[in-house]
Design an enzyme around this catalytic site. Structure first.
Site: not given
Length: 376
Positions: A123, A350, A353
């Site tokens: 990702s 998160d 990311h």
């Protein structure tokens, strides 16, 4: 398929480490004929685009994320209510005499006309891919695009084509680069097998990444056993396994791409910010609530990511030139640029990311510099 008893792991791991060290020695001998990190130079007047600092710049961001149709929920911080905007307004300034070029999306579309560009990895590769789509879209907002599949679902890839320019950009999902095969005993991560790579052939530009999933264990670990040299084991040192898998990837690249004009890049390891002591804060501090980068010309307090040296060593030993997009340090400084809770509820807190628009746009400016030879 027999299962190797755990007590044999140490011997196998030691053998792999020895092989890796031998490869590093060979890489040093080959350094004169293999240029693998073109931006890492020592001659007077040359520069390293990946060394520098972050400076506030009111001209940033380069585009309005609300106008980009390609951002997934997990990266779309503004859409999901991130209230501060300071993280959008920083520009990477490499140390003198470096000066990064202005990103020109139209020039890139013309340069890539008739070509396929593929991002292959986890990702974090997707993060860079979607940023690049937004940057190109901002340069050519009226361009007709086709998304395949229409849902954008990764199965295991997604493709966006800029029709008028005949440019195709693909993201291909693979967490480990090497294969995971379901066998009678379970799901086996095969460190010496990369049959999935047949799907990457035909690309004119390839950007790879890996490491984020290698330390993972527990219910989210997508394999049950590891196989190396024909032996299957329940587990092994993950860094050693990563090194072996990278050697397999490097062998595939040399065997299949050396005689082609394909340009090959490897994305440096993208850091997470879950441990405040890594940037001089309290151990319980995470990226949540951070609104400014760590601005330091010195080393990152938490030190380099050790596995980054494995990537450098493997690339240095390859026959096919591979450009290392060494984003690690400049990204370590950006504790403020993660989605945290503003990710549509996908991950929660998160700190792995990155928001789009945001830090990955800088990755792509430096990618553009490498593509156009403006990296020195």
């Amino acid at each position: 398929m027999g299962i190797v008893i755990n007590t044999r792991r140490a011997g196998i791991a030691a053998a792999i480490v020895a092989a890796l060290l031998a490869a590093c020695t060979a890489a040093a001998a080959a350094a004169a004929i293999t240029i693998s990190r073109k931006h890492h130079k020592s001659a007077a007047g040359s520069c390293d685009m990946f060394a520098g600092s972050w400076v506030a710049d009111s001209a940033y961001p380069l585009y309005d994320s609300a106008s980009c149709p390609f951002i997934r929920a997990e990266f779309d911080c503004r859409r999901f209510g991130r209230p501060d905007t300071g993280y959008l307004r920083y520009r990477w300034q490499p140390s003198p005499p470096c000066s990064p070029p202005r990103f020109d999306g139209l020039a890139l579309l013309r340069m890539w006309s008739g070509k396929k560009v593929m991002f292959v990895g986890d990702s974090l590769a997707l993060n860079q891919y979607e940023s690049l789509l937004c940057m190109i879209h901002a340069a050519a907002p009226g361009a007709t695009t086709t998304v395949s599949p229409r849902s954008g679902k990764l199965s295991p890839s997604t493709t966006v084509t800029f029709e008028g320019y005949n440019v195709t950009l693909v993201y291909y999902l693979t967490h480990y680069l090497v294969d995971i095969v379901t066998q009678k005993a379970g799901r086996v991560l095969k460190l010496d097998q990369i049959d999935e790579a047949r799907n990457w052939l035909g690309a004119d530009v390839l950007v790879f990444d890996s490491w984020h999933w290698w330390p993972r264990s527990g219910p989210t670990q997508p394999w049950d056993y590891i196989e190396v040299d024909g032996k299957v084991m329940k587990d092994m040192d993950r860094t050693v396994a990563f090194a072996r898998a990278l050697k397999t990837w490097a062998g595939w690249v040399d065997a299949n791409l050396l005689q082609t004009k394909a340009q090959v890049f490897f994305q440096g390891i993208s850091p997470s910010h879950y441990k405040g002591q890594e940037w001089g804060a309290s151990p319980n501090k995470t990226c949540v609530g951070e609104t400014e980068p760590l601005n330091s010309m010195g080393p990152y307090p938490g030190g380099p990511i050790p596995q980054q040296e494995i990537i450098r060593s493997v690339i240095a030993g390859m026959a096919k030139p591979v450009y290392l997009l060494d984003f690690t340090f400049l990204s370590q400084l950006r504790k403020d640029a993660h989605p945290t809770k503003y990710d549509g509820g996908i991950f929660g807190q998160d700190c792995t990311h990155w928001c789009v628009a945001g830090l990955p746009d800088t990755w792509n400016i430096l990618f553009y510099a490498a593509l156009t030879g403006q990296d020195n």
